[in-house]
Write an enzyme that holds these catalytic residues in place. Sequence first.
Site, PDB file in Angstrom:
ATOM      1  CE  LYS A 266      -3.366  -3.228   2.142  1.00 42.55           C
ATOM      2  NZ  LYS A 266      -3.117  -3.657   3.511  1.00 42.55           N
ATOM      3  NE  ARG A 267       4.578   1.092   4.387  1.00 38.80           N
ATOM      4  CZ  ARG A 267       5.164   0.169   4.976  1.00 38.80           C
ATOM      5  NH1 ARG A 267       6.333  -0.748   4.988  1.00 38.80           N
ATOM      6  NH2 ARG A 267       5.135  -0.973   5.395  1.00 38.80           N
TER       7      ARG A 267
END
Length: 516
Positions: A266-267
Amino acid sequence: MEKEVRVRFAPSPTGALHIGGVRTALYNYLFARKNQGKFILRIEDTDQSRYIDGAEEYISEALNWLGIIPDESPRKGGPYGPYRQSERTSIYQEYAEKLLSEGNAYYAFDTPEELEEMRERLKANRVDTPQYNTITRMQMKNSLTMSEEEVRQRIEAGEPYVIRLKVPRKEDIRLNDMVRGWVMVHSSAIDDKVLMKSDGLPTYHLANVVDDHLMKITHVIRGEEWLPSAPLHVLLYKFLGWEDSMPQFGHLPLLLKPDGNGKLSKRDGDKHGFPVFPIEGHFPGKKGMPEQFDGFREAGYLPEATLNFLAFLGWNPGTDQELFTVEELTDAFTVERIGKSGTKFDIEKAKWYNQQYLKEKSDEDLSHYLENDLKQAGTDPNGINLTKVCRSMKERITFPQDIYNGARFFFEAPDTYDEKMASKKWTPEAVEVLEAFASEAEAASTFDAATAKSILNNIIEQKGVKLGQVMPALRLAVTGSGAGPDLMDILEILGKDRVAHRIRKASEKLPVASQG
Ligand code: GLU
Protein backbone atom coordinates in the site's frame (compact mmCIF):
# COMPACT_ATOMS: atom_id res chain seq x y z
CA MET A 1 -19.22 -36.52 -18.50
CA GLU A 2 -16.45 -34.07 -17.62
CA LYS A 3 -16.68 -32.49 -14.21
CA GLU A 4 -17.96 -28.90 -14.31
CA VAL A 5 -15.16 -26.43 -13.64
CA ARG A 6 -15.84 -24.48 -10.45
CA VAL A 7 -13.44 -21.88 -9.12
CA ARG A 8 -13.72 -19.42 -6.31
CA PHE A 9 -12.38 -16.11 -5.14
CA ALA A 10 -12.26 -16.25 -1.35
CA PRO A 11 -11.27 -12.90 0.15
CA SER A 12 -11.31 -12.15 3.85
CA PRO A 13 -13.20 -8.96 4.66
CA THR A 14 -10.31 -7.48 6.59
CA GLY A 15 -10.10 -4.22 4.67
CA ALA A 16 -10.02 -2.98 1.12
CA LEU A 17 -9.27 -5.41 -1.66
CA HIS A 18 -5.76 -4.81 -2.91
CA ILE A 19 -5.25 -4.65 -6.67
CA GLY A 20 -3.37 -7.98 -6.44
CA GLY A 21 -6.52 -9.56 -5.04
CA VAL A 22 -8.47 -8.20 -7.97
CA ARG A 23 -6.01 -9.90 -10.32
CA THR A 24 -6.63 -13.19 -8.50
CA ALA A 25 -10.37 -12.70 -8.94
CA LEU A 26 -9.90 -11.89 -12.62
CA TYR A 27 -7.81 -14.99 -13.35
CA ASN A 28 -10.41 -17.16 -11.64
CA TYR A 29 -13.16 -15.44 -13.58
CA LEU A 30 -11.38 -15.91 -16.92
CA PHE A 31 -10.59 -19.53 -16.13
CA ALA A 32 -14.25 -20.22 -15.31
CA ARG A 33 -15.51 -18.48 -18.47
CA LYS A 34 -12.96 -20.20 -20.66
CA ASN A 35 -14.03 -23.61 -19.38
CA GLN A 36 -17.76 -22.88 -19.31
CA GLY A 37 -17.59 -23.24 -15.57
CA LYS A 38 -18.72 -21.29 -12.54
CA PHE A 39 -17.02 -18.45 -10.69
CA ILE A 40 -17.89 -18.27 -7.01
CA LEU A 41 -17.37 -15.50 -4.50
CA ARG A 42 -16.95 -16.79 -0.96
CA ILE A 43 -16.40 -14.46 1.97
CA GLU A 44 -13.94 -15.89 4.49
CA ASP A 45 -14.96 -14.05 7.62
CA THR A 46 -14.20 -16.47 10.43
CA ASP A 47 -11.51 -14.28 11.96
CA GLN A 48 -13.71 -11.95 13.97
CA SER A 49 -10.77 -9.99 15.33
CA ARG A 50 -9.77 -8.85 11.85
CA TYR A 51 -13.26 -8.30 10.50
CA ILE A 52 -13.85 -4.82 9.10
CA ASP A 53 -17.28 -3.34 8.55
CA GLY A 54 -17.99 -2.51 4.94
CA ALA A 55 -15.19 -4.65 3.53
CA GLU A 56 -17.55 -7.16 1.94
CA GLU A 57 -19.51 -4.38 0.25
CA TYR A 58 -16.23 -2.90 -0.93
CA ILE A 59 -15.22 -6.21 -2.53
CA SER A 60 -18.56 -6.58 -4.30
CA GLU A 61 -18.52 -3.03 -5.57
CA ALA A 62 -14.97 -3.34 -6.85
CA LEU A 63 -15.72 -6.58 -8.72
CA ASN A 64 -18.91 -5.07 -10.05
CA TRP A 65 -17.10 -2.04 -11.41
CA LEU A 66 -14.77 -4.31 -13.35
CA GLY A 67 -17.51 -6.63 -14.53
CA ILE A 68 -16.04 -9.63 -12.68
CA ILE A 69 -19.46 -10.89 -11.73
CA PRO A 70 -19.73 -14.09 -9.69
CA ASP A 71 -22.20 -16.82 -10.62
CA GLU A 72 -22.68 -17.68 -6.96
CA SER A 73 -22.06 -15.34 -4.03
CA PRO A 74 -23.42 -14.25 -0.64
CA ARG A 75 -25.70 -11.74 -2.38
CA LYS A 76 -26.78 -13.90 -5.24
CA GLY A 77 -26.92 -17.21 -3.40
CA GLY A 78 -26.50 -20.51 -5.22
CA PRO A 79 -26.78 -24.26 -4.77
CA TYR A 80 -23.86 -24.57 -2.32
CA GLY A 81 -24.52 -21.67 0.03
CA PRO A 82 -24.32 -19.98 2.37
CA TYR A 83 -21.29 -18.28 0.84
CA ARG A 84 -20.27 -16.42 3.97
CA GLN A 85 -18.20 -18.60 6.29
CA SER A 86 -19.63 -17.00 9.43
CA GLU A 87 -22.97 -18.53 8.42
CA ARG A 88 -21.48 -22.03 8.12
CA THR A 89 -19.91 -22.53 11.53
CA SER A 90 -21.85 -25.66 12.44
CA ILE A 91 -20.50 -27.36 9.31
CA TYR A 92 -16.87 -26.97 10.37
CA GLN A 93 -17.54 -28.40 13.81
CA GLU A 94 -18.68 -31.64 12.23
CA TYR A 95 -15.45 -32.08 10.27
CA ALA A 96 -13.27 -31.12 13.22
CA GLU A 97 -14.99 -33.90 15.14
CA LYS A 98 -14.33 -36.36 12.35
CA LEU A 99 -10.64 -35.48 12.44
CA LEU A 100 -10.61 -35.86 16.23
CA SER A 101 -12.38 -39.18 16.28
CA GLU A 102 -10.08 -40.62 13.63
CA GLY A 103 -6.97 -39.51 15.48
CA ASN A 104 -5.92 -36.87 12.97
CA ALA A 105 -6.52 -33.94 15.29
CA TYR A 106 -6.30 -33.36 19.03
CA TYR A 107 -7.43 -30.97 21.76
CA ALA A 108 -4.87 -28.57 23.17
CA PHE A 109 -5.31 -26.60 26.38
CA ASP A 110 -2.09 -24.60 26.49
CA THR A 111 -2.48 -21.03 27.69
CA PRO A 112 -0.83 -18.15 25.77
CA GLU A 113 1.77 -17.98 28.56
CA GLU A 114 2.57 -21.67 28.22
CA LEU A 115 2.95 -21.33 24.48
CA GLU A 116 5.26 -18.39 24.95
CA GLU A 117 7.30 -20.34 27.50
CA MET A 118 7.67 -23.19 25.00
CA ARG A 119 8.94 -20.78 22.34
CA GLU A 120 11.42 -19.21 24.73
CA ARG A 121 12.69 -22.61 25.79
CA LEU A 122 13.21 -23.70 22.20
CA LYS A 123 14.90 -20.43 21.29
CA ALA A 124 17.27 -20.91 24.20
CA ASN A 125 18.09 -24.29 22.65
CA ARG A 126 18.86 -22.54 19.37
CA VAL A 127 15.74 -23.55 17.52
CA ASP A 128 15.23 -20.76 14.95
CA THR A 129 11.52 -21.18 14.39
CA PRO A 130 9.99 -22.72 17.47
CA GLN A 131 6.84 -24.62 16.57
CA TYR A 132 4.11 -26.71 18.07
CA ASN A 133 4.84 -29.83 16.05
CA THR A 134 5.35 -33.60 15.99
CA ILE A 135 8.15 -33.29 18.53
CA THR A 136 7.18 -30.45 20.83
CA ARG A 137 3.53 -31.45 21.17
CA MET A 138 4.55 -34.26 23.50
CA GLN A 139 5.68 -31.71 26.10
CA MET A 140 2.50 -29.67 25.94
CA LYS A 141 -0.96 -29.79 27.51
CA ASN A 142 -3.08 -31.68 25.02
CA SER A 143 -5.14 -34.78 24.51
CA LEU A 144 -2.05 -36.68 23.36
CA THR A 145 -0.30 -36.14 26.67
CA MET A 146 -3.34 -36.35 28.98
CA SER A 147 -5.70 -39.12 29.92
CA GLU A 148 -9.08 -39.23 28.24
CA GLU A 149 -10.66 -38.57 31.59
CA GLU A 150 -8.67 -35.40 32.17
CA VAL A 151 -9.52 -34.12 28.71
CA ARG A 152 -13.20 -34.71 29.35
CA GLN A 153 -13.10 -32.98 32.70
CA ARG A 154 -11.34 -29.94 31.35
CA ILE A 155 -13.82 -29.60 28.51
CA GLU A 156 -16.76 -30.04 30.86
CA ALA A 157 -15.33 -27.44 33.20
CA GLY A 158 -15.41 -25.00 30.31
CA GLU A 159 -11.65 -24.64 30.02
CA PRO A 160 -10.70 -22.97 26.73
CA TYR A 161 -9.14 -25.25 24.15
CA VAL A 162 -8.21 -25.36 20.51
CA ILE A 163 -8.21 -28.27 18.08
CA ARG A 164 -4.91 -28.89 16.34
CA LEU A 165 -4.05 -30.96 13.30
CA LYS A 166 -1.91 -33.98 14.08
CA VAL A 167 0.70 -33.72 11.37
CA PRO A 168 2.38 -37.06 10.64
CA ARG A 169 6.00 -37.28 11.64
CA LYS A 170 7.62 -38.54 8.49
CA GLU A 171 5.73 -38.07 5.29
CA ASP A 172 6.46 -36.49 1.94
CA ILE A 173 3.60 -34.31 0.86
CA ARG A 174 3.39 -33.61 -2.85
CA LEU A 175 1.21 -31.50 -4.98
CA ASN A 176 1.27 -30.73 -8.66
CA ASP A 177 0.73 -27.00 -8.90
CA MET A 178 -0.71 -25.80 -12.22
CA VAL A 179 1.69 -22.86 -12.28
CA ARG A 180 4.75 -24.14 -10.45
CA GLY A 181 4.76 -27.84 -11.22
CA TRP A 182 5.57 -30.39 -8.53
CA VAL A 183 5.96 -29.02 -5.04
CA MET A 184 7.25 -31.35 -2.34
CA VAL A 185 7.34 -30.69 1.38
CA HIS A 186 8.34 -32.98 4.22
CA SER A 187 5.80 -33.13 7.01
CA SER A 188 8.46 -32.26 9.59
CA ALA A 189 8.43 -28.74 8.12
CA ILE A 190 4.75 -28.29 8.98
CA ASP A 191 3.49 -27.36 12.42
CA ASP A 192 0.35 -28.67 14.11
CA LYS A 193 -1.85 -25.85 12.88
CA VAL A 194 -4.86 -24.80 14.89
CA LEU A 195 -8.02 -25.88 13.06
CA MET A 196 -10.60 -24.71 15.58
CA LYS A 197 -10.01 -21.72 17.80
CA SER A 198 -11.10 -21.37 21.42
CA ASP A 199 -14.06 -19.24 20.28
CA GLY A 200 -15.43 -22.30 18.48
CA LEU A 201 -14.73 -20.83 15.06
CA PRO A 202 -12.55 -22.56 12.49
CA THR A 203 -9.28 -21.14 11.26
CA TYR A 204 -8.76 -20.31 7.64
CA HIS A 205 -7.21 -23.73 6.89
CA LEU A 206 -10.09 -25.88 8.02
CA ALA A 207 -12.87 -23.65 6.75
CA ASN A 208 -11.16 -23.16 3.40
CA VAL A 209 -10.65 -26.86 2.73
CA VAL A 210 -14.10 -27.89 3.96
CA ASP A 211 -15.78 -25.24 1.84
CA ASP A 212 -13.76 -25.94 -1.27
CA HIS A 213 -14.82 -29.56 -0.96
CA LEU A 214 -18.48 -28.91 -0.21
CA MET A 215 -18.72 -26.24 -2.89
CA LYS A 216 -17.25 -28.70 -5.38
CA ILE A 217 -14.34 -26.44 -6.25
CA THR A 218 -12.21 -28.02 -8.97
CA HIS A 219 -9.34 -25.52 -9.18
CA VAL A 220 -7.90 -23.32 -6.47
CA ILE A 221 -6.24 -20.33 -8.11
CA ARG A 222 -4.81 -17.94 -5.53
CA GLY A 223 -1.82 -15.81 -4.61
CA GLU A 224 1.62 -17.24 -4.02
CA GLU A 225 1.46 -16.26 -0.36
CA TRP A 226 -0.78 -19.30 0.13
CA LEU A 227 1.68 -21.79 -1.34
CA PRO A 228 3.20 -22.61 2.09
CA SER A 229 -0.29 -23.56 3.29
CA ALA A 230 -0.99 -25.87 0.36
CA PRO A 231 0.77 -28.99 1.75
CA LEU A 232 -1.23 -28.60 4.94
CA HIS A 233 -4.39 -28.43 2.87
CA VAL A 234 -3.34 -31.57 1.01
CA LEU A 235 -3.02 -33.33 4.37
CA LEU A 236 -6.49 -32.19 5.36
CA TYR A 237 -7.96 -33.52 2.11
CA LYS A 238 -6.31 -36.82 2.81
CA PHE A 239 -7.48 -37.03 6.43
CA LEU A 240 -11.02 -36.07 5.49
CA GLY A 241 -11.07 -38.78 2.83
CA TRP A 242 -11.41 -36.34 -0.05
CA GLU A 243 -8.11 -36.96 -1.78
CA ASP A 244 -9.74 -38.20 -4.98
CA SER A 245 -11.70 -35.04 -5.51
CA MET A 246 -9.02 -32.65 -4.28
CA PRO A 247 -8.96 -29.47 -6.38
CA GLN A 248 -5.96 -28.66 -8.51
CA PHE A 249 -3.89 -25.84 -7.09
CA GLY A 250 -2.42 -22.94 -9.01
CA HIS A 251 -0.43 -20.28 -7.17
CA LEU A 252 -0.09 -16.93 -8.91
CA PRO A 253 3.21 -15.04 -8.95
CA LEU A 254 3.62 -12.08 -6.62
CA LEU A 255 3.03 -8.52 -7.71
CA LEU A 256 6.30 -6.70 -7.15
CA LYS A 257 7.18 -3.09 -6.44
CA PRO A 258 7.91 -0.99 -9.54
CA ASP A 259 11.66 -1.56 -9.06
CA GLY A 260 11.15 -5.30 -8.58
CA ASN A 261 12.47 -5.19 -5.00
CA GLY A 262 9.88 -6.97 -2.91
CA LYS A 263 6.14 -7.25 -2.79
CA LEU A 264 3.95 -4.36 -3.93
CA SER A 265 2.50 -2.68 -0.85
CA LYS A 266 0.00 0.00 0.00
CA ARG A 267 2.87 2.31 0.81
CA ASP A 268 4.28 2.07 -2.73
CA GLY A 269 1.12 3.69 -4.00
CA ASP A 270 1.54 6.67 -1.67
CA LYS A 271 5.21 6.93 -2.46
CA HIS A 272 4.83 6.93 -6.23
CA GLY A 273 1.39 8.46 -6.42
CA PHE A 274 -0.48 5.60 -8.04
CA PRO A 275 -3.53 3.70 -6.83
CA VAL A 276 -3.13 0.20 -5.37
CA PHE A 277 -6.84 -0.28 -4.77
CA PRO A 278 -9.53 -0.74 -7.40
CA ILE A 279 -11.97 1.86 -6.09
CA GLU A 280 -12.17 4.48 -3.38
CA GLY A 281 -12.63 3.33 0.18
CA HIS A 282 -13.24 4.62 3.62
CA PHE A 283 -12.14 2.41 6.50
CA PRO A 284 -11.70 4.51 9.60
CA GLY A 285 -9.68 2.86 12.32
CA LYS A 286 -8.17 0.14 10.16
CA LYS A 287 -4.50 -0.15 11.04
CA GLY A 288 -1.96 0.12 8.24
CA MET A 289 -4.42 1.68 5.86
CA PRO A 290 -5.21 5.30 5.10
CA GLU A 291 -8.68 6.22 6.38
CA GLN A 292 -9.78 7.30 2.97
CA PHE A 293 -8.22 6.50 -0.35
CA ASP A 294 -8.89 6.63 -4.06
CA GLY A 295 -8.67 3.74 -6.45
CA PHE A 296 -8.11 3.13 -10.13
CA ARG A 297 -11.70 4.20 -10.78
CA GLU A 298 -11.30 7.63 -9.17
CA ALA A 299 -7.92 8.17 -10.83
CA GLY A 300 -9.74 7.94 -14.16
CA TYR A 301 -8.86 4.43 -15.29
CA LEU A 302 -11.54 2.80 -17.38
CA PRO A 303 -12.69 -0.60 -16.14
CA GLU A 304 -11.83 -2.27 -19.46
CA ALA A 305 -8.32 -0.77 -19.43
CA THR A 306 -7.80 -1.79 -15.80
CA LEU A 307 -8.86 -5.35 -16.61
CA ASN A 308 -6.59 -5.57 -19.62
CA PHE A 309 -3.68 -4.21 -17.56
CA LEU A 310 -4.33 -6.64 -14.69
CA ALA A 311 -4.60 -9.61 -17.02
CA PHE A 312 -1.08 -8.92 -18.22
CA LEU A 313 0.36 -8.70 -14.71
CA GLY A 314 1.59 -12.27 -14.62
CA TRP A 315 0.06 -13.69 -17.78
CA ASN A 316 0.76 -13.17 -21.47
CA PRO A 317 -0.89 -14.56 -24.58
CA GLY A 318 2.39 -15.55 -26.22
CA THR A 319 1.78 -13.16 -29.12
CA ASP A 320 2.36 -9.42 -29.68
CA GLN A 321 -1.27 -8.54 -29.14
CA GLU A 322 -1.72 -6.33 -26.09
CA LEU A 323 -5.25 -5.00 -26.39
CA PHE A 324 -7.85 -7.55 -25.42
CA THR A 325 -11.54 -7.28 -24.75
CA VAL A 326 -12.82 -9.47 -21.91
CA GLU A 327 -14.14 -11.90 -24.52
CA GLU A 328 -10.74 -12.08 -26.19
CA LEU A 329 -9.05 -12.53 -22.84
CA THR A 330 -11.42 -15.37 -22.06
CA ASP A 331 -10.54 -17.09 -25.31
CA ALA A 332 -6.82 -16.58 -24.96
CA PHE A 333 -6.45 -17.28 -21.25
CA THR A 334 -4.59 -20.43 -20.19
CA VAL A 335 -2.94 -21.25 -16.89
CA GLU A 336 0.11 -22.53 -18.82
CA ARG A 337 0.88 -18.97 -19.82
CA ILE A 338 0.94 -17.64 -16.26
CA GLY A 339 4.55 -16.81 -15.32
CA LYS A 340 6.31 -18.36 -12.35
CA SER A 341 8.30 -15.32 -11.31
CA GLY A 342 6.97 -12.12 -9.78
CA THR A 343 5.69 -9.33 -12.00
CA LYS A 344 6.70 -5.71 -11.59
CA PHE A 345 3.85 -3.30 -11.16
CA ASP A 346 4.31 -0.82 -13.98
CA ILE A 347 1.81 2.02 -13.71
CA GLU A 348 3.05 3.51 -17.00
CA LYS A 349 1.65 0.45 -18.71
CA ALA A 350 -1.69 0.99 -17.01
CA LYS A 351 -1.70 4.54 -18.35
CA TRP A 352 -0.86 3.31 -21.81
CA TYR A 353 -3.82 0.94 -21.72
CA ASN A 354 -6.07 3.75 -20.60
CA GLN A 355 -4.93 5.94 -23.48
CA GLN A 356 -5.63 3.18 -25.98
CA TYR A 357 -9.12 2.57 -24.65
CA LEU A 358 -9.93 6.27 -24.54
CA LYS A 359 -8.79 6.62 -28.15
CA GLU A 360 -11.21 3.90 -29.14
CA LYS A 361 -14.15 5.76 -27.66
CA SER A 362 -16.29 7.89 -29.93
CA ASP A 363 -16.07 11.69 -29.62
CA GLU A 364 -19.68 11.61 -28.57
CA ASP A 365 -18.93 9.21 -25.71
CA LEU A 366 -15.99 11.28 -24.55
CA SER A 367 -18.14 14.40 -24.56
CA HIS A 368 -20.17 12.98 -21.67
CA TYR A 369 -17.10 13.09 -19.45
CA LEU A 370 -16.49 16.69 -20.44
CA GLU A 371 -20.11 17.61 -19.92
CA ASN A 372 -20.00 16.18 -16.41
CA ASP A 373 -16.77 17.90 -15.49
CA LEU A 374 -18.12 21.22 -16.77
CA LYS A 375 -21.24 20.77 -14.73
CA GLN A 376 -19.20 19.93 -11.63
CA ALA A 377 -17.05 22.99 -12.11
CA GLY A 378 -20.11 25.14 -12.74
CA THR A 379 -18.72 26.20 -16.11
CA ASP A 380 -21.13 27.20 -18.86
CA PRO A 381 -20.22 25.47 -22.16
CA ASN A 382 -21.27 28.71 -23.89
CA GLY A 383 -22.45 26.98 -27.01
CA ILE A 384 -19.05 25.35 -27.67
CA ASN A 385 -19.36 22.06 -29.49
CA LEU A 386 -18.20 19.53 -26.90
CA THR A 387 -17.87 16.67 -29.36
CA LYS A 388 -15.45 18.69 -31.45
CA VAL A 389 -13.47 19.66 -28.36
CA CYS A 390 -13.12 15.97 -27.52
CA ARG A 391 -12.02 15.14 -31.04
CA SER A 392 -9.28 17.75 -30.83
CA MET A 393 -8.11 16.46 -27.42
CA LYS A 394 -8.37 12.73 -28.02
CA GLU A 395 -4.76 12.01 -28.89
CA ARG A 396 -3.49 13.98 -25.93
CA ILE A 397 -5.28 12.40 -23.00
CA THR A 398 -4.52 9.62 -20.54
CA PHE A 399 -7.58 10.07 -18.35
CA PRO A 400 -11.09 11.36 -19.08
CA GLN A 401 -10.52 14.34 -16.76
CA ASP A 402 -7.57 15.41 -18.94
CA ILE A 403 -10.11 16.62 -21.50
CA TYR A 404 -11.58 19.20 -19.18
CA ASN A 405 -8.24 20.12 -17.63
CA GLY A 406 -6.65 20.64 -21.02
CA ALA A 407 -9.66 22.25 -22.64
CA ARG A 408 -10.66 24.91 -20.15
CA PHE A 409 -9.50 27.67 -22.45
CA PHE A 410 -12.32 26.79 -24.82
CA PHE A 411 -14.82 27.92 -22.21
CA GLU A 412 -12.96 30.72 -20.50
CA ALA A 413 -10.86 33.26 -22.40
CA PRO A 414 -7.32 33.38 -21.02
CA ASP A 415 -6.56 36.06 -18.46
CA THR A 416 -2.89 35.29 -18.19
CA TYR A 417 -0.43 34.23 -20.86
CA ASP A 418 2.62 31.97 -20.79
CA GLU A 419 5.27 34.56 -20.05
CA LYS A 420 8.23 32.80 -21.55
CA MET A 421 6.36 32.22 -24.76
CA ALA A 422 5.07 35.79 -24.85
CA SER A 423 8.52 37.27 -24.34
CA LYS A 424 9.77 35.41 -27.38
CA LYS A 425 6.85 35.17 -29.75
CA TRP A 426 4.60 38.18 -29.19
CA THR A 427 6.53 40.22 -31.75
CA PRO A 428 5.45 43.38 -33.65
CA GLU A 429 5.25 41.34 -36.89
CA ALA A 430 3.09 38.70 -35.31
CA VAL A 431 0.77 41.23 -33.67
CA GLU A 432 0.30 43.01 -36.99
CA VAL A 433 -0.68 39.78 -38.72
CA LEU A 434 -3.00 38.75 -35.90
CA GLU A 435 -4.84 42.05 -35.86
CA ALA A 436 -5.44 41.80 -39.60
CA PHE A 437 -6.50 38.20 -39.11
CA ALA A 438 -9.02 39.19 -36.44
CA SER A 439 -10.70 41.67 -38.77
CA GLU A 440 -10.76 39.36 -41.77
CA ALA A 441 -12.06 36.49 -39.67
CA GLU A 442 -14.93 38.61 -38.43
CA ALA A 443 -15.84 39.54 -41.96
CA ALA A 444 -15.67 35.98 -43.28
CA SER A 445 -18.97 34.31 -44.16
CA THR A 446 -17.75 30.88 -43.05
CA PHE A 447 -15.04 30.18 -40.56
CA ASP A 448 -13.85 26.59 -40.25
CA ALA A 449 -10.34 25.18 -39.84
CA ALA A 450 -9.67 25.31 -43.59
CA THR A 451 -10.92 28.87 -44.17
CA ALA A 452 -9.11 30.09 -41.06
CA LYS A 453 -5.94 28.63 -42.45
CA SER A 454 -6.34 30.18 -45.88
CA ILE A 455 -7.16 33.61 -44.40
CA LEU A 456 -4.03 33.39 -42.30
CA ASN A 457 -1.90 32.24 -45.23
CA ASN A 458 -3.08 35.14 -47.38
CA ILE A 459 -2.15 37.69 -44.75
CA ILE A 460 1.22 36.12 -44.16
CA GLU A 461 1.99 36.21 -47.86
CA GLN A 462 0.98 39.85 -48.12
CA LYS A 463 3.09 40.86 -45.15
CA GLY A 464 5.99 38.67 -46.14
CA VAL A 465 6.35 36.85 -42.79
CA LYS A 466 6.62 33.16 -42.09
CA LEU A 467 3.91 30.98 -40.58
CA GLY A 468 6.29 29.92 -37.80
CA GLN A 469 6.57 33.56 -36.70
CA VAL A 470 2.83 33.88 -36.25
CA MET A 471 1.38 30.58 -35.15
CA PRO A 472 2.82 30.57 -31.60
CA ALA A 473 1.51 34.10 -31.04
CA LEU A 474 -1.91 33.14 -32.31
CA ARG A 475 -1.99 30.14 -30.01
CA LEU A 476 -0.92 32.31 -27.12
CA ALA A 477 -3.69 34.82 -27.82
CA VAL A 478 -6.49 32.29 -28.03
CA THR A 479 -5.37 29.74 -25.41
CA GLY A 480 -2.94 31.54 -23.14
CA SER A 481 -0.37 28.78 -23.46
CA GLY A 482 2.27 27.54 -25.82
CA ALA A 483 1.00 24.03 -26.46
CA GLY A 484 -2.29 22.26 -27.04
CA PRO A 485 -4.45 20.67 -29.70
CA ASP A 486 -4.31 21.57 -33.39
CA LEU A 487 -4.57 25.35 -33.65
CA MET A 488 -6.86 25.52 -36.69
CA ASP A 489 -9.26 23.10 -34.98
CA ILE A 490 -9.24 25.36 -31.94
CA LEU A 491 -10.10 28.37 -34.13
CA GLU A 492 -12.98 26.53 -35.74
CA ILE A 493 -14.37 25.38 -32.40
CA LEU A 494 -14.09 28.84 -30.81
CA GLY A 495 -15.69 30.56 -33.80
CA LYS A 496 -14.66 33.81 -35.41
CA ASP A 497 -16.09 36.20 -32.83
CA ARG A 498 -14.34 34.63 -29.90
CA VAL A 499 -11.11 34.37 -31.86
CA ALA A 500 -11.20 38.04 -32.88
CA HIS A 501 -12.09 39.09 -29.38
CA ARG A 502 -9.27 37.10 -27.81
CA ILE A 503 -6.69 38.45 -30.26
CA ARG A 504 -7.69 42.01 -29.41
CA LYS A 505 -7.67 41.32 -25.70
CA ALA A 506 -4.18 39.82 -25.92
CA SER A 507 -2.90 42.71 -27.93
CA GLU A 508 -4.16 45.09 -25.25
CA LYS A 509 -2.73 43.10 -22.38
CA LEU A 510 0.57 41.80 -23.70
CA PRO A 511 3.68 43.94 -24.08
CA VAL A 512 5.29 43.49 -27.47
CA ALA A 513 8.51 41.49 -27.46
CA SER A 514 11.56 43.39 -28.60
CA GLN A 515 12.74 40.83 -31.10
CA GLY A 516 11.21 38.16 -33.28
N1 GLU B 1 -9.21 -16.00 2.63
C1 GLU B 1 -7.98 -16.15 1.93
C2 GLU B 1 -7.53 -14.76 1.52
O1 GLU B 1 -7.90 -13.84 2.15
C3 GLU B 1 -8.18 -17.07 0.76
C4 GLU B 1 -6.97 -17.78 0.26
C5 GLU B 1 -7.38 -18.86 -0.71
O2 GLU B 1 -7.79 -18.48 -1.82
O3 GLU B 1 -7.31 -20.01 -0.36
O4 GLU B 1 -6.81 -14.53 0.60
